[in-house]
Scaffold this active site. Structure first.
Site, PDB file in Angstrom:
ATOM      1  CB  SER A  29      -0.691   0.123   1.266  1.00 50.05           C
ATOM      2  OG  SER A  29      -1.890  -0.964   1.353  1.00 50.05           O
ATOM      3  CG  HIS A  60      -2.855  -2.084  -2.821  1.00 51.21           C
ATOM      4  ND1 HIS A  60      -1.582  -3.019  -2.921  1.00 51.21           N
ATOM      5  CD2 HIS A  60      -2.681  -1.356  -2.234  1.00 51.21           C
ATOM      6  CE1 HIS A  60      -1.549  -3.123  -2.204  1.00 51.21           C
ATOM      7  NE2 HIS A  60      -2.232  -2.403  -1.300  1.00 51.21           N
ATOM      8  CG  HIS A  82      -4.895  -7.455   0.340  1.00 51.86           C
ATOM      9  ND1 HIS A  82      -4.760  -6.196  -0.747  1.00 51.86           N
ATOM     10  CD2 HIS A  82      -3.643  -6.828   0.813  1.00 51.86           C
ATOM     11  CE1 HIS A  82      -3.689  -5.504  -0.560  1.00 51.86           C
ATOM     12  NE2 HIS A  82      -3.077  -5.274   0.614  1.00 51.86           N
ATOM     13  CE1 TYR A  84      -8.737  -5.364   1.917  1.00 52.47           C
ATOM     14  CE2 TYR A  84      -6.906  -6.308   2.525  1.00 52.47           C
ATOM     15  CZ  TYR A  84      -7.458  -5.498   2.088  1.00 52.47           C
ATOM     16  OH  TYR A  84      -6.285  -4.550   1.709  1.00 52.47           O
ATOM     17  CD  GLU A  85      -7.689  -6.517  -2.499  1.00 54.00           C
ATOM     18  OE1 GLU A  85      -8.153  -6.260  -4.204  1.00 54.00           O
ATOM     19  OE2 GLU A  85      -6.612  -7.182  -2.784  1.00 54.00           O
ATOM     20  CB  ALA A 112       1.673  -0.065   4.519  1.00 48.22           C
ATOM     21  CG  MET A 210      -4.876  -5.903   6.500  1.00 42.17           C
ATOM     22  SD  MET A 210      -6.241  -5.208   6.833  1.00 42.17           S
ATOM     23  CE  MET A 210      -5.903  -4.115   7.649  1.00 42.17           C
ATOM     24  CB  SER A 211      -0.419  -7.932   2.573  1.00 38.86           C
ATOM     25  OG  SER A 211       0.523  -7.615   2.812  1.00 38.86           O
ATOM     26  CG  ASN A 234      -1.272   3.002  10.991  1.00 37.25           C
ATOM     27  OD1 ASN A 234      -0.207   1.827  11.198  1.00 37.25           O
ATOM     28  ND2 ASN A 234      -2.413   3.241   9.929  1.00 37.25           N
ATOM     29  CG  HIS A 246      -5.978   2.775   3.152  1.00 42.63           C
ATOM     30  ND1 HIS A 246      -5.003   1.455   3.605  1.00 42.63           N
ATOM     31  CD2 HIS A 246      -6.527   2.542   1.639  1.00 42.63           C
ATOM     32  CE1 HIS A 246      -4.796   1.132   2.157  1.00 42.63           C
ATOM     33  NE2 HIS A 246      -5.544   1.987   0.896  1.00 42.63           N
TER      34      HIS A 246
HETATM   35  C1  R1P Z   1      -4.845  -0.826   5.183  1.00 46.99           C
HETATM   36  O1  R1P Z   1      -4.597   0.104   5.174  1.00 46.99           O
HETATM   37  C2  R1P Z   1      -3.820  -1.685   3.772  1.00 46.99           C
HETATM   38  O2  R1P Z   1      -2.573  -1.184   4.302  1.00 46.99           O
HETATM   39  C3  R1P Z   1      -1.922  -2.533   3.737  1.00 46.99           C
HETATM   40  C4  R1P Z   1      -2.711  -3.917   4.942  1.00 46.99           C
HETATM   41  O3  R1P Z   1      -2.184  -5.086   4.313  1.00 46.99           O
HETATM   42  C5  R1P Z   1      -3.771  -3.309   4.043  1.00 46.99           C
HETATM   43  O4  R1P Z   1      -3.749  -4.187   2.515  1.00 46.99           O
HETATM   44  O5  R1P Z   1      -1.787  -3.021   2.743  1.00 46.99           O
HETATM   45  P1  R1P Z   1      -0.288  -3.438   1.947  1.00 46.99           P
HETATM   46  O6  R1P Z   1       0.074  -4.859   3.249  1.00 46.99           O
HETATM   47  O7  R1P Z   1      -0.868  -4.769   0.932  1.00 46.99           O
HETATM   48  O8  R1P Z   1       0.781  -3.663   2.025  1.00 46.99           O
END
Ligand code: R1P
Length: 271
Positions: A29, A60, A82, A84-85, A112, A210-211, A234, A246
């Site tokens: 992200s 993204h 992800h 969650y998508e 992130a 979350m990734s 954060n 986000h």
């Molecule tokens: C939440 O703000 C998003 O940012 C992060 C989290 O996993 C979620 O998708 O994204 P990336 O992990 O893709 O960087």
């Protein structure tokens, strides 16, 4: 699965005039900006690649950028998928399989993440030394495809020690502060509650997102060497008295863009 991988691979190869990539990058992200540094780029939208999912999350872009970075042939995902998508674990990790089929041996994953370790600050970069899978799923569940990797992959060095050493010395040379820690992968899409963050800290987590975890599992299954860098966008819930968003995640990644680009470029040069 092999057939789908080969069809994606063939499509990507058709678009390339230069050499095939050896290093893969997954840009998290707000971190996709790094792909703008790639020279002589071939840009391929995910929607044009057979069997590729599409990106649905802000920050993204949803394209592959293939070219040269620091004299190395790289393939970068400007945006990831992800769980969650609504994608399956196999869909989330499909691009890693395709990268491997194209000849990629080393993978740099970025994300992130929220800081769990209270000594971190928003804007820090963190080298991922290990991860904890809290997603309640695993991309390797199901029949194992022996051509892709073993049934029971070793994860004792999921993040390659040598590459961790390279990243540390690069940060030293750049005089850049680099935290180290354990990344916890949750499903999202909700951010964690304060109590969950407390629990994750007790379990040994330093950052949460979350990734990444599914991608790293598949990369290890495929025998790739992995390096991981989190941008602490954060502090996780309950540490500071403020809500999470986000937008803030994207803002912070923009703020640390220069440090991130410098570090990754230097690492790629040696990788
Ligand atoms: C939440 O703000 C998003 O940012 C992060 C989290 O996993 C979620 O998708 O994204 P990336 O992990 O893709 O960087």
């Amino acid at each position: 699965m092999i057939e789908q991988i080969n069809e994606s691979k063939a499509y990507i190869e058709q678009q390339l005039s230069g050499q095939l990539p050896k290093i893969g990058l997954i840009l998290g992200s707000g971190l996709g900006v790094l792909a703008d540094e790639i020279e002589n780029p071939t840009v391929i939208s995910y929607k044009d690649i057979p069997h590729f999912p599409t990106s649905t999350v802000a920050g993204h872009k949803g394209q592959l950028v293939i070219g040269e970075l620091q004299g190395k042939n790289v393939i970068a995902m400007q945006g990831r998928f992800h769980y969650y998508e609504g994608y399956t674990m196999q869909q989330v990790t499909f691009p890693v399989r395709v990268m491997k089929a194209l000849g990629v041996e080393r993978l740099l994953v970025t994300n992130a993440a929220g800081g769990i370790n209270e000594s971190f600050d928003a804007g820090n970069l963190m080298l991922i030394t290990d991860h904890i899978n809290m997603m309640g799923d695993n991309p390797l569940i199901g029949p194992n495809v022996e051509e892709l990797g073993p049934r029971f992959p070793d994860m004792s060095q999921a993040y390659d020690k040598d590459l961790i050493g390279v990243a540390k010395s690069c940060a030293d040379e750049l005089d850049l502060q680099l935290q180290e820690g354990v990344y916890v992968g949750n499903t999202g899409p909700v951010y964690e509650t304060s109590s969950e963050v407390k629990m994750l800290r007790t379990l040994g987590g330093d950052a949460v997102g979350m990734s990444t975890v599914p991608e790293v599992i598949v990369a290890n299954h495929a025998g790739m060497k992995v390096l991981g860098i989190s941008c602490i966008s954060n502090m996780a819930a309950g540490i500071l008295d403020q809500p999470l968003s986000h937008d803030e995640v994207i803002e912070t990644t923009e703020r640390v863009r220069e440090d991130f680009i410098q570090l990754v470029k230097k690492v790629i040069k040696i990788m």
